[in-house]
Write an enzyme that holds these catalytic residues in place. Sequence first.
Site, PDB file in Angstrom:
ATOM      1  N   GLY A  51      15.777   3.975  -8.326  1.00 43.02           N
ATOM      2  CA  GLY A  51      16.686   3.507  -9.378  1.00 43.02           C
ATOM      3  C   GLY A  51      16.270   3.912 -10.777  1.00 43.02           C
ATOM      4  O   GLY A  51      15.867   5.060 -11.023  1.00 43.02           O
ATOM      5  N   ASP A 110       1.704  -5.036  -4.847  1.00 40.31           N
ATOM      6  CA  ASP A 110       2.499  -6.032  -5.563  1.00 40.31           C
ATOM      7  C   ASP A 110       2.179  -6.089  -7.067  1.00 40.31           C
ATOM      8  O   ASP A 110       1.090  -6.491  -7.463  1.00 40.31           O
ATOM      9  CB  ASP A 110       2.222  -7.399  -4.906  1.00 40.31           C
ATOM     10  CG  ASP A 110       3.088  -8.495  -5.488  1.00 40.31           C
ATOM     11  OD1 ASP A 110       3.991  -8.180  -6.284  1.00 40.31           O
ATOM     12  OD2 ASP A 110       2.859  -9.676  -5.134  1.00 40.31           O
ATOM     13  N   ALA A 139      12.762  -4.809  -9.856  1.00 39.96           N
ATOM     14  CA  ALA A 139      13.857  -5.624  -9.324  1.00 39.96           C
ATOM     15  C   ALA A 139      13.306  -6.138  -8.004  1.00 39.96           C
ATOM     16  O   ALA A 139      13.125  -5.352  -7.068  1.00 39.96           O
ATOM     17  CB  ALA A 139      15.108  -4.794  -9.106  1.00 39.96           C
ATOM     18  N   TYR A 222      20.913  -6.016 -17.972  1.00 40.88           N
ATOM     19  CA  TYR A 222      22.324  -5.725 -17.771  1.00 40.88           C
ATOM     20  C   TYR A 222      23.116  -6.870 -18.376  1.00 40.88           C
ATOM     21  O   TYR A 222      22.675  -8.017 -18.338  1.00 40.88           O
ATOM     22  CB  TYR A 222      22.636  -5.579 -16.269  1.00 40.88           C
ATOM     23  CG  TYR A 222      24.079  -5.248 -16.001  1.00 40.88           C
ATOM     24  CD1 TYR A 222      24.603  -4.021 -16.401  1.00 40.88           C
ATOM     25  CD2 TYR A 222      24.933  -6.161 -15.390  1.00 40.88           C
ATOM     26  CE1 TYR A 222      25.937  -3.712 -16.198  1.00 40.88           C
ATOM     27  CE2 TYR A 222      26.262  -5.856 -15.166  1.00 40.88           C
ATOM     28  CZ  TYR A 222      26.761  -4.628 -15.571  1.00 40.88           C
ATOM     29  OH  TYR A 222      28.081  -4.332 -15.371  1.00 40.88           O
ATOM     30  N   TYR A 232      27.127 -12.718 -13.064  1.00 40.37           N
ATOM     31  CA  TYR A 232      26.017 -11.999 -13.706  1.00 40.37           C
ATOM     32  C   TYR A 232      25.528 -12.681 -14.987  1.00 40.37           C
ATOM     33  O   TYR A 232      24.617 -13.502 -14.942  1.00 40.37           O
ATOM     34  CB  TYR A 232      26.344 -10.499 -13.938  1.00 40.37           C
ATOM     35  CG  TYR A 232      25.043  -9.746 -14.001  1.00 40.37           C
ATOM     36  CD1 TYR A 232      24.530  -9.081 -12.904  1.00 40.37           C
ATOM     37  CD2 TYR A 232      24.245  -9.801 -15.155  1.00 40.37           C
ATOM     38  CE1 TYR A 232      23.277  -8.475 -12.941  1.00 40.37           C
ATOM     39  CE2 TYR A 232      23.001  -9.202 -15.206  1.00 40.37           C
ATOM     40  CZ  TYR A 232      22.533  -8.535 -14.101  1.00 40.37           C
ATOM     41  OH  TYR A 232      21.294  -7.953 -14.146  1.00 40.37           O
ATOM     42  N   LEU A 270      25.153   0.404 -11.906  1.00 40.67           N
ATOM     43  CA  LEU A 270      25.048   1.554 -11.006  1.00 40.67           C
ATOM     44  C   LEU A 270      24.729   1.108  -9.601  1.00 40.67           C
ATOM     45  O   LEU A 270      24.170   0.028  -9.398  1.00 40.67           O
ATOM     46  CB  LEU A 270      23.890   2.441 -11.467  1.00 40.67           C
ATOM     47  CG  LEU A 270      24.197   3.413 -12.587  1.00 40.67           C
ATOM     48  CD1 LEU A 270      22.942   4.140 -12.989  1.00 40.67           C
ATOM     49  CD2 LEU A 270      25.246   4.418 -12.131  1.00 40.67           C
ATOM     50  N   THR A 272      22.417   0.793  -6.939  1.00 42.31           N
ATOM     51  CA  THR A 272      20.988   0.901  -6.595  1.00 42.31           C
ATOM     52  C   THR A 272      20.756  -0.130  -5.491  1.00 42.31           C
ATOM     53  O   THR A 272      21.649  -0.929  -5.182  1.00 42.31           O
ATOM     54  CB  THR A 272      20.043   0.564  -7.781  1.00 42.31           C
ATOM     55  OG1 THR A 272      20.234  -0.798  -8.140  1.00 42.31           O
ATOM     56  CG2 THR A 272      20.270   1.464  -8.981  1.00 42.31           C
TER      57      THR A 272
HETATM   58  P1  NAD Z   1      15.568  -0.742  -7.702  1.00 41.76           P
HETATM   59  O1  NAD Z   1      15.657  -1.708  -6.579  1.00 41.76           O
HETATM   60  O2  NAD Z   1      16.114   0.622  -7.506  1.00 41.76           O
HETATM   61  O3  NAD Z   1      14.010  -0.536  -8.148  1.00 41.76           O
HETATM   62  C1  NAD Z   1      13.097  -1.582  -8.140  1.00 41.76           C
HETATM   63  C2  NAD Z   1      11.680  -1.042  -8.295  1.00 41.76           C
HETATM   64  O4  NAD Z   1      10.776  -2.162  -8.320  1.00 41.76           O
HETATM   65  C3  NAD Z   1      11.185  -0.151  -7.134  1.00 41.76           C
HETATM   66  O5  NAD Z   1      10.355   0.863  -7.676  1.00 41.76           O
HETATM   67  C4  NAD Z   1      10.322  -1.101  -6.289  1.00 41.76           C
HETATM   68  O6  NAD Z   1       9.291  -0.467  -5.545  1.00 41.76           O
HETATM   69  C5  NAD Z   1       9.730  -1.948  -7.391  1.00 41.76           C
HETATM   70  N1  NAD Z   1       9.269  -3.267  -6.919  1.00 41.76           N
HETATM   71  C6  NAD Z   1       9.999  -4.290  -6.415  1.00 41.76           C
HETATM   72  N2  NAD Z   1       9.185  -5.342  -6.149  1.00 41.76           N
HETATM   73  C7  NAD Z   1       7.937  -4.983  -6.513  1.00 41.76           C
HETATM   74  C8  NAD Z   1       6.666  -5.620  -6.492  1.00 41.76           C
HETATM   75  N3  NAD Z   1       6.526  -6.865  -6.065  1.00 41.76           N
HETATM   76  N4  NAD Z   1       5.605  -4.916  -6.915  1.00 41.76           N
HETATM   77  C9  NAD Z   1       5.707  -3.626  -7.347  1.00 41.76           C
HETATM   78  N5  NAD Z   1       6.888  -2.984  -7.415  1.00 41.76           N
HETATM   79  C10 NAD Z   1       7.977  -3.645  -6.994  1.00 41.76           C
HETATM   80  O7  NAD Z   1      16.197  -1.477  -8.949  1.00 41.76           O
HETATM   81  P2  NAD Z   1      17.019  -0.991 -10.237  1.00 41.76           P
HETATM   82  O8  NAD Z   1      18.448  -1.253 -10.016  1.00 41.76           O
HETATM   83  O9  NAD Z   1      16.562   0.345 -10.688  1.00 41.76           O
HETATM   84  O10 NAD Z   1      16.537  -2.103 -11.286  1.00 41.76           O
HETATM   85  C11 NAD Z   1      15.490  -1.920 -12.199  1.00 41.76           C
HETATM   86  C12 NAD Z   1      15.777  -2.761 -13.430  1.00 41.76           C
HETATM   87  O11 NAD Z   1      16.979  -2.284 -14.050  1.00 41.76           O
HETATM   88  C13 NAD Z   1      16.009  -4.243 -13.115  1.00 41.76           C
HETATM   89  O12 NAD Z   1      15.467  -5.030 -14.139  1.00 41.76           O
HETATM   90  C14 NAD Z   1      17.527  -4.348 -13.145  1.00 41.76           C
HETATM   91  O13 NAD Z   1      17.978  -5.642 -13.443  1.00 41.76           O
HETATM   92  C15 NAD Z   1      17.849  -3.375 -14.267  1.00 41.76           C
HETATM   93  N6  NAD Z   1      19.260  -2.904 -14.282  1.00 41.76           N
HETATM   94  C16 NAD Z   1      19.894  -2.489 -13.147  1.00 41.76           C
HETATM   95  C17 NAD Z   1      21.234  -2.109 -13.208  1.00 41.76           C
HETATM   96  C18 NAD Z   1      21.992  -1.643 -11.975  1.00 41.76           C
HETATM   97  O14 NAD Z   1      23.211  -1.630 -12.002  1.00 41.76           O
HETATM   98  N7  NAD Z   1      21.310  -1.245 -10.941  1.00 41.76           N
HETATM   99  C19 NAD Z   1      21.913  -2.121 -14.440  1.00 41.76           C
HETATM  100  C20 NAD Z   1      21.230  -2.497 -15.577  1.00 41.76           C
HETATM  101  C21 NAD Z   1      19.892  -2.904 -15.487  1.00 41.76           C
END
Ligand code: NAD
Length: 384
Positions: A51, A110, A139, A222, A232, A270, A272
């Site tokens: 993501g 973690d 996330a 977001y 949300y 997006l 993800t």
């Molecule tokens: P994602 O699920 O693609 O990525 C999450 C990442 O966190 C991965 O690299 C995973 O390995 C890591 N992770 C999860 N738990 C973990 C732990 N305990 N220890 C170490 N690593 C850990 O998520 P994403 O959608 O890219 O979200 C990332 C951020 O962006 C979040 O804060 C989310 O709220 C924000 N965001 C997402 C969106 C969307 O639409 N996807 C929009 C705006 C903001």
Amino acid sequence: MVIEPKVRGFICTTAHPDGCRESVQRQINYVKRHERKEGPKRILIIGSSTGYGLASRIATTYTYGAATLGIMFEKEATERRTATPGFYNTKAFEEQAKKDGFYAETINQDAFSDETKVMAIQKIKENLGQVDMVIYSLAAPRRTVGDVTYSSVLKTIGEPFTNRTLDLKTNELSEVTIPAATLEEIDATVHVMGGEDWKLWMQELMKANVLADGVITIAYSYVGPKLTSPIYSEGTIGKAKQHLYETSLELSKELSDIQGKAYISVNKALVTQASAAIPIVPLYISLLYQVMKKKGLHEGCIEQMDRLFAERLTRNPIPTDEKGQIRMDDFELSKEVQSEVEEAWNNVNADNLHEYADIKGYWEEFYHMFGFHYDNIDYSKDVK
Ligand code: NAD
């Protein structure tokens, strides 16, 4: 072994290493289309494997020529299971980055634990000295602190909320009721997705003197439109994001001794692994994609993060809204896009669903996340 996608609702339980490599390579190629820019050279990325975090890693490596230390929580392959996509993505990224002459190392454990913070500090001291930027892109469904495990929930606050969604099992419209969270659930969600752990990371890094003068830290958030606000921005996750925002203000104060600053970047909705799990959001995203693609405004993770690092963060001062947040959701929340999405939301029904909703695009991005549906990959090939 021939690897095929095994989709269960909003999750795919298999991933394809060659397809994940292709996804990483396409993102690298996207960033490499423009010239290098001045920027931070040593970066810690917490949540670096999929993501927005992975896209941030690729964008900063190939825009600034940065050395990156990543933190992720991914599973290796076993006799019976493929690895998780983040595992394959990271392997592919590290190999290519090293070939291209960049330091890239990843800690797979973690991020919430004290041991991981200690290990990251040690690695920074050994290999980078200090870091100029910390990106927080976690996330996670749960977080363990001592003997307590907090689980985050995607629920409303106050009243339950009923609306339509896209049933990912049937690709049909269905109605879903999202229950209201208890106080305990709200609190737990804030512990997992709020700013508490971000602050702990920054405090530990500062104490260890591994933050360079003028360090910048960014966490992702977001906001979204009114349409999704009950689930949300006004729901449990919104409460956590509010806490994340307040943490950015506190961190900016704490970092001022070293001329550092904390930012929130509000990104676009997006597909993800994290967003597919939020009820109602898949329908919103597929309507949004249709509108934004038609207008030539569609962006994926890499386009968003490339714009953030190559265009926004290279400016002085960094452009923000009145709350000091960087708004990468500017196209999504523009009046012209939102009025069309709202109209689509009001008009969409079982008969015209494919006319209004980019369901094909939704699923293409979904499969790509797990390394499937790339037309130049031979999926009938045996993978070791
Ligand atoms: P994602 O699920 O693609 O990525 C999450 C990442 O966190 C991965 O690299 C995973 O390995 C890591 N992770 C999860 N738990 C973990 C732990 N305990 N220890 C170490 N690593 C850990 O998520 P994403 O959608 O890219 O979200 C990332 C951020 O962006 C979040 O804060 C989310 O709220 C924000 N965001 C997402 C969106 C969307 O639409 N996807 C929009 C705006 C903001």
